[in-house]
Design an enzyme around this catalytic site. Structure first.
Site, PDB file in Angstrom:
ATOM      1  CG  ASP A 436      -2.168   0.781   1.071  1.00 25.19           C
ATOM      2  OD1 ASP A 436      -2.317   1.460   0.038  1.00 25.19           O
ATOM      3  OD2 ASP A 436      -3.033   0.708   1.974  1.00 25.19           O
ATOM      4  CD  GLU A 439      -0.350   6.171  -3.021  1.00 23.62           C
ATOM      5  OE1 GLU A 439      -1.012   5.183  -3.373  1.00 23.62           O
ATOM      6  OE2 GLU A 439      -0.133   6.473  -1.807  1.00 23.62           O
ATOM      7  CG  ASP A 504      -8.514   4.355  -0.116  1.00 23.66           C
ATOM      8  OD1 ASP A 504      -8.269   3.139  -0.238  1.00 23.66           O
ATOM      9  OD2 ASP A 504      -7.853   5.115   0.607  1.00 23.66           O
TER      10      ASP A 504
END
Length: 766
Positions: A436, A439, A504
């Protein structure tokens, strides 16, 4: 970046200088290309060569059908890394040729040519198929240039560039009706014309113009693509500053792009994969259903066991169980240690789950950050494993994890430490990793261990080295074709480290459509495999949305149930509705259907890896590029070569979809519909428009098969859908190796000897 105020005025605070003509053409240092010296005003006398800027435009043959064009202002600017890894599988030879005629100078790279106009005092570079004069796209007058902000009032100010930003830009023409696609996983309009797009990885969810996976590659409906060869921020004005041009700009002294000629989308993607790398393969078990704990929900060993036993009791096979963030202690993410209060015997629990047969594989969540509350933070900081500020402090902030540091993967020792942490997880029984984040990487006031890298380039590039390290560690442990990631961030080349999921999304109809658009765009950026949070991540999906998302999610290449603050096991969504229209029954039906489709899906997956095309979601334009409607379709997709799926986004159970030319057969009913045309249907939760393409031999398991991994050549059903001469289906085993080929020859299906057991042949449509 917009440099103009409308068509006539320059934007306030901006100075623009355009390449006004091609003054001289000379060979490049390679001897295979041409270098254009382009002054920023027309040279009518010797005096015009003084006190002005020039741009160097280097045009080089790369491979067959690919030409690079690099625009540079100041050649002495340091070339700082990191750079994309080009030709990781080797660089093919190219047949290059340079010719001169009255029309100008033409450089050819196999099937693609670039012609520089020979007219005096003109700037015009046309890219066209070799042997044809019809341009794919063109760099016309005032289409290549440099810009400063703020606008300098005197050339003397350029002696100190610290207070100025310097840009290079190009503007390729957009033809009438041309559409632009790709640029990574983008959730807005499918056709990017009219949009401003910034290629800068961000954690922005699925309902914004930001993207987790920014890929500097786009595809045109006119039969070409463009790869922008830099991981730094790229700003695109796609018919949004000038309606007839696509502007690419970077804050740099140089900009290199690759023009890629297809003409088909398949050929464009194949050539792009030669540049940036072939996609990695994934094991057959990864196509089964993944079940997650969800994010902030409360769970421990008892909860996990109840989920898996509940799924087993409802006859819903789970292939992979995923432990999300709170397998770790709060405030300590990610130090790779199970929370002993919640999971006192993690290794024993995982061993028992697998031994009981209620799950085959286990995945855990990770990220490349480390909270300062972790006992290992001090050691990681002292040993230089974490990114630093320029003053020597460890870079920290309180966004996400308190006092969070970022692992510095430019430090070989940090990489070795990170690998050792992963190996401890593998020893515990973990089989795959959710990588995950990656970014929000700072680009100002930071110092990487490798001092040669540019922090602004590292922002987008970080995800590449992060996921590459984890993927290769999995490969080393489990085998070359057994590694699987669940990655959220990506950049150009990340297709080598499958797979990614859509991030998400909210639990709404609109977010499901956003996710679909994101998957289509990522597929057109060279990524074969993709997944989505079934039911939506944020919020509490009502049963109707959950069930429709189940159908959509089980027709993606990979399928995972995952949420934020609510569980995604079906009985928690509808109070355990036991009817055939309930969530459990719906999930069971679609999970069983995907298991039946595995002989087809896994065979298709091998072709997708080989040819760098998406398995699912595959945009319709890849299969039907000559049909103009296919370039507009953003609510349906192809699942491999032969299946068309149209998810349902309406509570009244209706759906509108498009069938290209030919006779298409409804997978569930056998009804035949003739395209091209639009159709409207109403469906129960057990079906959606799933149509089989004409001229198809479809291999699937017989009714009742529930496993993901089995012998895909034994006891199968071969269905014929208007299968004529040459229709074929490649048979593979559960490792992806070719076991045989079924093909229609002289009206008969040949290759039957490769099938085992009680396999049957059914003519559905003829």
């Amino acid at each position: 970046m917009r440099f103009r105020d409308g068509q006539w005025l320059v934007a306030e605070g901006v100075r623009i200088e355009y390449a006004e003509e091609v003054y001289r053409i000379t060979p490049t240092t390679s001897g295979k290309g041409i270098s254009l010296l382009c002054p920023t005003r027309k040279v009518m006398s010797r005096g015009d060569t003084l006190n002005l800027s020039t741009l160097s435009v280097d045009i080089e043959p790369v491979i067959d059908g690919v030409i690079s064009i690099e625009t540079t202002h100041w050649q002495g600017a340091v070339r700082r890394g990191p750079d994309f890894e080009l030709f990781p599988g080797g660089r093919p030879d190219v047949e290059a040729n340079i010719t001169k005629s009255e029309e100008g100078t033409t450089l050819s790279a196999g099937g693609l040519s670039a012609t520089v106009s020979g007219k005096p005092h003109e700037f015009d570079i046309a890219f066209h198929p070799t042997g044809s004069k019809k341009p794919l796209t063109t760099l016309l007058n005032r289409s290549v240039g440099l810009a400063y902000t703020p606008a300098p009032s005197s050339p003397m100010q350029m002696s100190d560039m610290r207070n100025f930003k310097h840009y290079i830009f190009t503007q390729t023409t957009l033809g009438v009706g041309e559409s632009i696609h790709g640029l990574g996983e983008r959730f807005g309009a499918f056709n990017k014309v009219g949009q401003k797009v910034d290629l800068w990885n961000a954690d922005g969810g699925t309902s914004s113009d930001q993207a987790y996976k920014n890929v500097s590659f786009w595809m045109s409906s006119r039969g070409y693509g463009v790869f922008i060869d830099t991981p730094e921020r790229v700003e695109l004005e796609i018919g949004s500053e000038r309606c007839c041009r696509l502007q690419t700009s970077v804050e740099s002294q140089r900009l290199r792009q690759f023009i890629i000629y297809g003409p088909s989308p398949r050929e464009i993607l194949h050539k792009y994969s030669i540049l940036t790398g072939k996609p990695g393969n994934v094991p057959s078990w990864s196509f089964g259903l993944w079940l997650s704990t969800s994010f902030t929900t409360s769970y421990d060993e008892e909860t996990v066991n109840s989920f898996l036993s509940g799924m087993q009791a409802r006859d819903i096979p789970v292939e992979v169980f995923h432990f999300d963030c709170f397998w770790l202690k709060a405030f300590q993410w990610c130090d790779f240690e199970f929370d002993e209060e919640m999971f006192p015997d993690a290794k024993g629990q995982i061993t028992r789950l697998k031994a009981d047969g209620i799950v085959k594989k286990v995945c855990v969540w990770t990220n490349p950050y480390l909270g300062q509350a972790s006992p290992v933070f001090a050691e990681a900081a002292a040993k230089g494993y974490l990114l630093k500020r320029k003053n020597g402090d460890v870079f920290q902030w309180d966004l996400w994890q308190t006092g969070m540091g970022i692992v510095d993967f430019t430090n070989p020792d940090a990489c070795a430490w990170f690998v050792s942490c992963l190996e401890r997880l593998f020893d515990t029984g973990v089989d795959c990793i959710k990588t995950d984040f990656g970014e929000r990487i700072p680009s100002e006031d930071v110092q990487w261990f490798d001092t040669s890298v540019d922090p602004k380039k590292m922002h987008n590039y970080y995800t590449f080295i992060y996921n590459k390290l984890v993927y290769e560690t999995l490969q080393k442990r489990y085998g070359e074709n057994e590694a699987v990631l669940f990655a959220r961030s990506a950049t150009a080349g990340s297709q080598r480290f499958p797979l990614g999921w859509g991030g998400d999304c909210e639990s709404t109809w609109e977010a499901m459509a956003e996710s679909l658009r994101g998957g289509l765009s990522l597929g057109l950026s060279g990524f074969p495999f993709w997944s989505v949070d079934i039911g939506g991540f944020e919020g509490y999906p009502p049963p109707c949305i959950y069930k429709r998302w189940v159908a959509f999610g089980l027709l993606c290449s990979h399928s995972r149930l995952h949420g934020s603050n609510s569980y995604r096991v079906p009985w928690t969504v509808d109070d355990d509705d036991q009817s055939e229209e309930g969530c459990s029954a719906t999930l069971r039906k679609w999970t069983h259907l995907k298991a039946r489709l595995m002989p087809y899906l896994f065979s298709q997956a091998q072709e997708c890896v080989k040819n760098a095309i998406p398995l699912s979601l595959r945009a319709m334009c890849i299969e039907f590029p000559e049909d103009p409607t296919s370039w507009t379709l953003d609510r349906q997709f192809m699942l491999g070569d032969n299946l068309l799926a149209a998810p349902i986004f309406e509570e009244d159970n209706t759906v509108q979809f498009y069938l290209p030319k030919g006779k298409w057969t409804n997978f569930f009913t056998g009804e035949v519909k003739a395209g091209p045309g639009w159709f409207t249907e109403t469906h129960t939760f057990a079906t959606l428009p799933l149509y089989v393409r004409p001229n198809t031999l479809l291999v699937l398991a017989k009714e009742g098969e529930k496993r993901t991994v089995y012998d895909y050549t034994k006891d199968v059903e071969v269905r014929s859908y208007f299968a004529g001469e040459g229709a074929r289906a490649v048979l593979v085993d559960s490792d992806g190796k070719t076991a045989g080929v079924l093909e229609v020859k002289d009206g008969e299906i040949t290759g039957r000897e490769a099938l085992k057991g009680d396999s049957i042949f059914t003519v559905v449509s003829s």
